[in-house]
Design a protein around this motif. Structure first.
Motif, PDB file in Angstrom:
ATOM      1  N   UNK A 192       0.817  -1.215   0.000  1.00  8.53           N
ATOM      2  CA  UNK A 192       0.000   0.000   0.000  1.00  8.53           C
ATOM      3  C   UNK A 192       0.859   1.277   0.000  1.00  8.53           C
ATOM      4  N   UNK A 193       1.906   1.248  -0.831  1.00 10.03           N
ATOM      5  CA  UNK A 193       2.805   2.400  -0.939  1.00 10.03           C
ATOM      6  C   UNK A 193       2.897   2.814  -2.406  1.00 10.03           C
ATOM      7  N   UNK A 194       3.403   4.025  -2.657  1.00 10.21           N
ATOM      8  CA  UNK A 194       3.658   4.433  -4.043  1.00 10.21           C
ATOM      9  C   UNK A 194       4.863   3.630  -4.544  1.00 10.21           C
ATOM     10  N   UNK A 195       5.055   3.578  -5.848  1.00  9.23           N
ATOM     11  CA  UNK A 195       6.177   2.810  -6.410  1.00  9.23           C
ATOM     12  C   UNK A 195       7.497   3.325  -5.849  1.00  9.23           C
ATOM     13  N   UNK A 196       7.655   4.661  -5.842  1.00 11.07           N
ATOM     14  CA  UNK A 196       8.909   5.266  -5.391  1.00 11.07           C
ATOM     15  C   UNK A 196       9.205   4.920  -3.929  1.00 11.07           C
TER      16      UNK A 196
END
Lengths: 220, 87
Positions: free
Chosen positions: B32-36
């Motif tokens: 549940x995180x952004x790709x970066x």
């Protein structure tokens, strides 16, 4: 500079042993915090670790000082020679103890109140340390300043315990509340020799509560 | 609610443990995180030797190291510790 412990004779040495116990408990807490820092690289845990390391070495300095002073007092030499022998040791030892302890409390204050500005911290640190060290009654001022710092740290632990409402959070709050009480008792050491004993008893109770909390955490 | 770093590391490692070997895209979804942000976390976890990057049939996968399993075993204790002191 300061008056050597006004304490019942039989308690001399017991205080040194208790301070070694406080040293060990503080080191255990510091090591666990360092372990979390190793996993997360969050400076918060590193500073918490540093605060407890400083507390630990502050107690070690106090314990060694007391041990050396009591050793000199029991030697078969004149009162003047005894005074000459213990005076410098006690002054230096007590100064190291208070410098380390006040630095530890300042770090806990910074963590509790979320102070991130280094200049604000430096200003607070200089005011606290200078006011204590250059005071003519370093012993009394140290315990007053400690009590003030601990009362601010205590508010953080109180809000934390209310928010988390866990037994261990209330345990930490209770330990620091008892620790604050012990600083108040140490203020009256020069009035009654049993105050030194009582102050240590409360300090021991505070660290035992911290130890119980720590063991509870480890047993999870 | 905003997750702290300890919780995010735990969530990533738990996702890896549950799958055994996990693809980066699956981990992205599970963490549940952004790709970066996920890339930064995974790089840090690899550097700390909590996860390993392996290749199977030309596919990049992550699995848990011994130290990663140790973290998961210690997590409850660390969480209890940080909550007790309000860290």
């Amino acid at each position: 500079m300061v008056i050597v412990a006004n304490s019942p004779q039989w308690f001399l040495g017991v205080d040194s042993a208790l301070e070694i116990l406080f040293f060990l408990i503080s080191i255990a807490i510091a090591l666990f915090s360092f372990k979390i820092y190793c996993y997360t690289s969050k400076k918060r845990y590193l500073f918490f670790n540093l605060a407890f390391v400083l507390m630990a070495f502050s107690f070690l300095a106090r314990s060694l000082t007391n041990y050396l002073v009591y050793g000199a007092i029991q030697k078969d030499i004149s009162v003047a020679a005894k005074l000459a022998a213990v005076s410098n040791v006690y002054d230096v030892g007590f100064l190291i103890h208070i410098l380390l302890m006040l630095t530890a409390y300042m770090i806990l204050i910074a963590l509790s109140l979320n102070i991130r500005d280094v200049r604000t911290l430096a200003l607070l640190f200089l005011l606290v340390v200078l006011a204590t060290v250059i005071s003519t009654n370093i012993y009394t001022i140290y315990y007053i300043v400690s009590a003030i710092l601990l009362s601010f740290i205590l508010t953080h632990f109180y809000y934390n315990a209310v928010t988390k409402s866990s037994l261990s959070a209330w345990g930490v709050f209770s330990a620091f509340a008892v620790l604050l009480l012990s600083q108040g008792i140490f203020l009256f050491v020069q009035l009654n020799r049993y105050m030194y004993l009582l102050g240590h008893a409360f300090q021991a109770l505070a660290y035992l509560i911290l130890l119980v909390v720590f063991v509870m955490v480890l047993r999870r | 609610m905003k997750r702290d770093k300890l919780t995010i590391i735990h969530d990533i490692l738990l996702a890896v443990q549950r799958k055994g070997k996990i693809k980066p895209t699956h981990l992205l979804y599970k963490s549940n995180l952004s790709y970066q942000r996920m890339k930064e976390y995974v790089d840090e976890l690899k550097q700390k030797q909590l996860v390993d990057e392996i290749e199977e049939d030309g596919q990049k996968l992550f699995n848990l190291t011994e130290k990663g399993y140790k973290f998961l075993a210690d997590y409850t204790r660390m969480r209890e510790f940080t909550e007790s002191f309000g860290l």
